[in-house]
Design a protein around this motif. Structure first.
Motif, mmCIF file in Angstrom:
data_model
loop_
_atom_site.group_PDB
_atom_site.id
_atom_site.type_symbol
_atom_site.label_atom_id
_atom_site.label_comp_id
_atom_site.label_asym_id
_atom_site.label_seq_id
_atom_site.Cartn_x
_atom_site.Cartn_y
_atom_site.Cartn_z
ATOM 1 N N VAL A 1 2.608 -2.070 9.513
ATOM 2 C CA VAL A 1 2.626 -0.628 9.237
ATOM 3 C C VAL A 1 3.824 -0.320 8.353
ATOM 4 C CG1 VAL A 1 2.809 1.700 10.207
ATOM 5 C CG2 VAL A 1 1.554 -0.079 11.464
ATOM 6 N N ALA A 2 3.571 0.472 7.319
ATOM 7 C CA ALA A 2 4.658 0.988 6.486
ATOM 8 C C ALA A 2 4.468 2.497 6.387
ATOM 9 C CB ALA A 2 4.628 0.353 5.105
ATOM 10 N N VAL A 3 5.569 3.221 6.312
ATOM 11 C CA VAL A 3 5.514 4.677 6.261
ATOM 12 C C VAL A 3 6.088 5.147 4.939
ATOM 13 C CG1 VAL A 3 6.199 6.821 7.414
ATOM 14 C CG2 VAL A 3 5.849 4.743 8.758
ATOM 15 N N ALA A 4 5.360 6.044 4.269
ATOM 16 C CA ALA A 4 5.825 6.637 3.014
ATOM 17 C C ALA A 4 5.312 8.065 2.933
ATOM 18 C CB ALA A 4 5.329 5.830 1.811
ATOM 19 N N ASP A 5 6.201 8.973 2.634
ATOM 20 C CA ASP A 5 5.846 10.391 2.471
ATOM 21 C C ASP A 5 5.055 10.933 3.664
ATOM 22 O OD1 ASP A 5 7.081 10.505 -0.064
ATOM 23 O OD2 ASP A 5 5.270 9.698 -1.010
ATOM 24 N N GLY A 6 5.467 10.545 4.860
ATOM 25 C CA GLY A 6 4.821 11.049 6.071
ATOM 26 C C GLY A 6 3.476 10.422 6.367
ATOM 27 N N GLN A 7 3.075 9.423 5.612
ATOM 28 C CA GLN A 7 1.800 8.744 5.825
ATOM 29 C C GLN A 7 2.045 7.345 6.382
ATOM 30 O OE1 GLN A 7 -1.656 9.945 4.989
ATOM 31 N NE2 GLN A 7 -0.326 11.673 5.473
ATOM 32 N N TYR A 8 1.213 6.940 7.321
ATOM 33 C CA TYR A 8 1.296 5.623 7.931
ATOM 34 C C TYR A 8 0.224 4.738 7.297
ATOM 35 C CZ TYR A 8 4.313 7.740 11.384
ATOM 36 O OH TYR A 8 5.360 8.389 12.000
ATOM 37 N N PHE A 9 0.661 3.683 6.631
ATOM 38 C CA PHE A 9 -0.246 2.725 6.011
ATOM 39 C C PHE A 9 -0.379 1.543 6.967
ATOM 40 C CE2 PHE A 9 1.323 5.370 2.689
ATOM 41 C CZ PHE A 9 0.260 5.500 1.797
ATOM 42 N N VAL A 10 -1.592 1.335 7.454
ATOM 43 C CA VAL A 10 -1.837 0.366 8.540
ATOM 44 C C VAL A 10 -2.706 -0.768 8.037
ATOM 45 C CG1 VAL A 10 -2.809 0.077 10.849
ATOM 46 C CG2 VAL A 10 -1.663 2.228 10.235
ATOM 47 N N VAL A 11 -2.311 -1.996 8.382
ATOM 48 C CA VAL A 11 -3.101 -3.196 8.104
ATOM 49 C C VAL A 11 -3.268 -3.948 9.407
ATOM 50 C CG1 VAL A 11 -3.232 -5.370 6.829
ATOM 51 C CG2 VAL A 11 -2.175 -3.361 5.757
ATOM 52 N N GLN A 12 -4.519 -4.309 9.699
ATOM 53 C CA GLN A 12 -4.835 -5.111 10.875
ATOM 54 C C GLN A 12 -5.672 -6.299 10.408
ATOM 55 O OE1 GLN A 12 -7.074 -2.222 13.153
ATOM 56 N NE2 GLN A 12 -5.235 -1.308 14.019
ATOM 57 N N LEU A 13 -5.235 -7.509 10.715
ATOM 58 C CA LEU A 13 -5.961 -8.725 10.368
ATOM 59 C C LEU A 13 -6.417 -9.404 11.642
ATOM 60 C CD1 LEU A 13 -3.507 -9.963 7.649
ATOM 61 C CD2 LEU A 13 -5.872 -9.315 7.258
ATOM 62 N N PHE A 14 -7.646 -9.909 11.637
ATOM 63 C CA PHE A 14 -8.257 -10.552 12.802
ATOM 64 C C PHE A 14 -8.820 -11.896 12.366
ATOM 65 C CE2 PHE A 14 -8.746 -5.986 12.981
ATOM 66 C CZ PHE A 14 -8.298 -5.658 14.256
ATOM 67 N N VAL A 15 -8.612 -12.936 13.173
ATOM 68 C CA VAL A 15 -9.184 -14.242 12.849
ATOM 69 C C VAL A 15 -9.738 -14.933 14.081
ATOM 70 C CG1 VAL A 15 -7.687 -14.643 10.854
ATOM 71 C CG2 VAL A 15 -7.001 -15.532 13.086
ATOM 72 N N LYS A 16 -10.611 -15.872 13.795
ATOM 73 C CA LYS A 16 -11.171 -16.774 14.803
ATOM 74 C C LYS A 16 -10.738 -18.164 14.406
ATOM 75 C CE LYS A 16 -15.548 -18.634 16.401
ATOM 76 N NZ LYS A 16 -16.971 -18.543 16.296
ATOM 77 N N MET B 1 0.838 -1.203 0.000
ATOM 78 C CA MET B 1 0.000 0.000 0.000
ATOM 79 C C MET B 1 0.873 1.254 0.000
ATOM 80 S SD MET B 1 -3.338 -0.864 2.444
ATOM 81 C CE MET B 1 -2.499 -0.324 3.904
ATOM 82 N N ALA B 2 1.919 1.250 0.819
ATOM 83 C CA ALA B 2 2.809 2.412 0.894
ATOM 84 C C ALA B 2 3.482 2.653 -0.458
ATOM 85 C CB ALA B 2 3.852 2.207 1.989
ATOM 86 N N ALA B 3 3.913 1.590 -1.112
ATOM 87 C CA ALA B 3 4.566 1.727 -2.420
ATOM 88 C C ALA B 3 3.597 2.284 -3.459
ATOM 89 C CB ALA B 3 5.112 0.378 -2.881
ATOM 90 N N ALA B 4 2.330 1.888 -3.360
ATOM 91 C CA ALA B 4 1.310 2.372 -4.294
ATOM 92 C C ALA B 4 0.775 3.742 -3.888
ATOM 93 C CB ALA B 4 0.155 1.372 -4.371
ATOM 94 N N GLY B 5 0.974 4.117 -2.635
ATOM 95 C CA GLY B 5 0.479 5.406 -2.144
ATOM 96 C C GLY B 5 -1.013 5.435 -1.909
ATOM 97 N N VAL C 1 -7.826 -1.663 6.968
ATOM 98 C CA VAL C 1 -6.716 -0.993 6.287
ATOM 99 C C VAL C 1 -7.001 0.499 6.260
ATOM 100 C CG1 VAL C 1 -6.170 -2.986 4.829
ATOM 101 C CG2 VAL C 1 -7.683 -1.214 3.948
ATOM 102 N N GLY C 2 -5.929 1.282 6.274
ATOM 103 C CA GLY C 2 -6.110 2.720 6.193
ATOM 104 C C GLY C 2 -4.777 3.441 6.170
ATOM 105 N N ARG C 3 -4.868 4.729 5.984
ATOM 106 C CA ARG C 3 -3.660 5.564 6.031
ATOM 107 C C ARG C 3 -3.994 6.863 6.731
ATOM 108 N NH1 ARG C 3 -2.408 8.057 0.035
ATOM 109 N NH2 ARG C 3 -3.894 9.701 0.314
ATOM 110 N N ALA C 4 -3.013 7.341 7.492
ATOM 111 C CA ALA C 4 -3.202 8.563 8.275
ATOM 112 C C ALA C 4 -1.837 9.157 8.577
ATOM 113 C CB ALA C 4 -3.963 8.241 9.561
ATOM 114 N N GLY C 5 -1.844 10.282 9.264
ATOM 115 C CA GLY C 5 -0.606 10.973 9.598
ATOM 116 C C GLY C 5 0.130 10.415 10.799
ATOM 117 N N SER C 6 -0.512 9.489 11.539
ATOM 118 C CA SER C 6 0.123 8.855 12.694
ATOM 119 C C SER C 6 -0.651 7.585 13.033
ATOM 120 C CB SER C 6 0.133 9.784 13.907
ATOM 121 O OG SER C 6 -1.180 9.962 14.404
ATOM 122 N N ILE C 7 -0.040 6.754 13.849
ATOM 123 C CA ILE C 7 -0.723 5.537 14.304
ATOM 124 C C ILE C 7 -1.906 5.922 15.181
ATOM 125 C CG2 ILE C 7 -0.493 3.407 15.655
ATOM 126 C CD1 ILE C 7 0.921 3.396 12.914
ATOM 127 N N ALA C 8 -1.732 6.882 16.059
ATOM 128 C CA ALA C 8 -2.818 7.317 16.945
ATOM 129 C C ALA C 8 -4.004 7.841 16.126
ATOM 130 C CB ALA C 8 -2.325 8.379 17.914
#
Length: 150
Positions: free
Chosen positions: A135-150, A74-78, A100-107
């Motif tokens: 989490v990957a960081v590109a151009d000041g943006q944090y790209f976050v992926v969270q996976l959940f399973v049962k 995601m970070a590579a693709a922006g 999944v998402g992107r923001a200026g910080s993890i918080a």
């Protein structure tokens, strides 16, 4: 007994539990995660679950590897986008979800997830038992992926 003393004890007890939960989640997460941002994301998830009276999620190495790889893509693709959930997630699960998402910080990203009903539901779903974060960081943006399973 003074009402203020009871409130203070309750506040101290809640703070102690939160610190223990965050410490335990961080300790658990650091054994599997490759960057401090992913550790922070994992700790925030388990903190929310602890505050809601839910069981903490166990870190899953397969899910973590997939989340980290997808965050890097995601970070590579922006841009943020969902992955093919079954690809790279292993086979030891009966239910799966992804935030999944992107923001200026993890918080900030965590706050956005918690304000979104679908993302919040994944974080606070009592049926999930394991998770992985990346989490990957590109151009000041944090790209976050969270996976959940049962």
């Amino acid at each position: 007994m003074d009402v203020r003393a009871v409130r203070n004890r309750t506040s101290v007890a809640r703070l102690t539990v939160t610190i223990l939960l965050l410490g335990g989640a961080t300790l658990l997460a650091t054994s599997c995660l490759s960057n401090s941002e992913a550790v922070e994301s994992a700790a925030l998830i388990n903190s929310e679950r602890g505050n809601a009276g839910l069981g903490l999620l166990a870190q899953d190495q397969t899910l973590t590897a997939k989340a980290e790889a997808w965050a890097a893509k995601m970070a590579a693709a922006g841009t943020a986008s969902h992955s093919d959930l079954s690809q790279g997630s292993g086979s030891n699960w009966t239910k799966i979800a992804e935030n999944v998402g992107r923001a200026g910080s993890i918080a900030e990203m965590h706050q956005l997830f918690m304000e979104s009903p679908k993302h919040r539901e994944a974080i606070l779903n009592s049926g999930y038992t394991r998770f992985g974060t990346g989490v990957a960081v590109a151009d000041g943006q944090y790209f976050v992926v969270q996976l959940f399973v049962k």
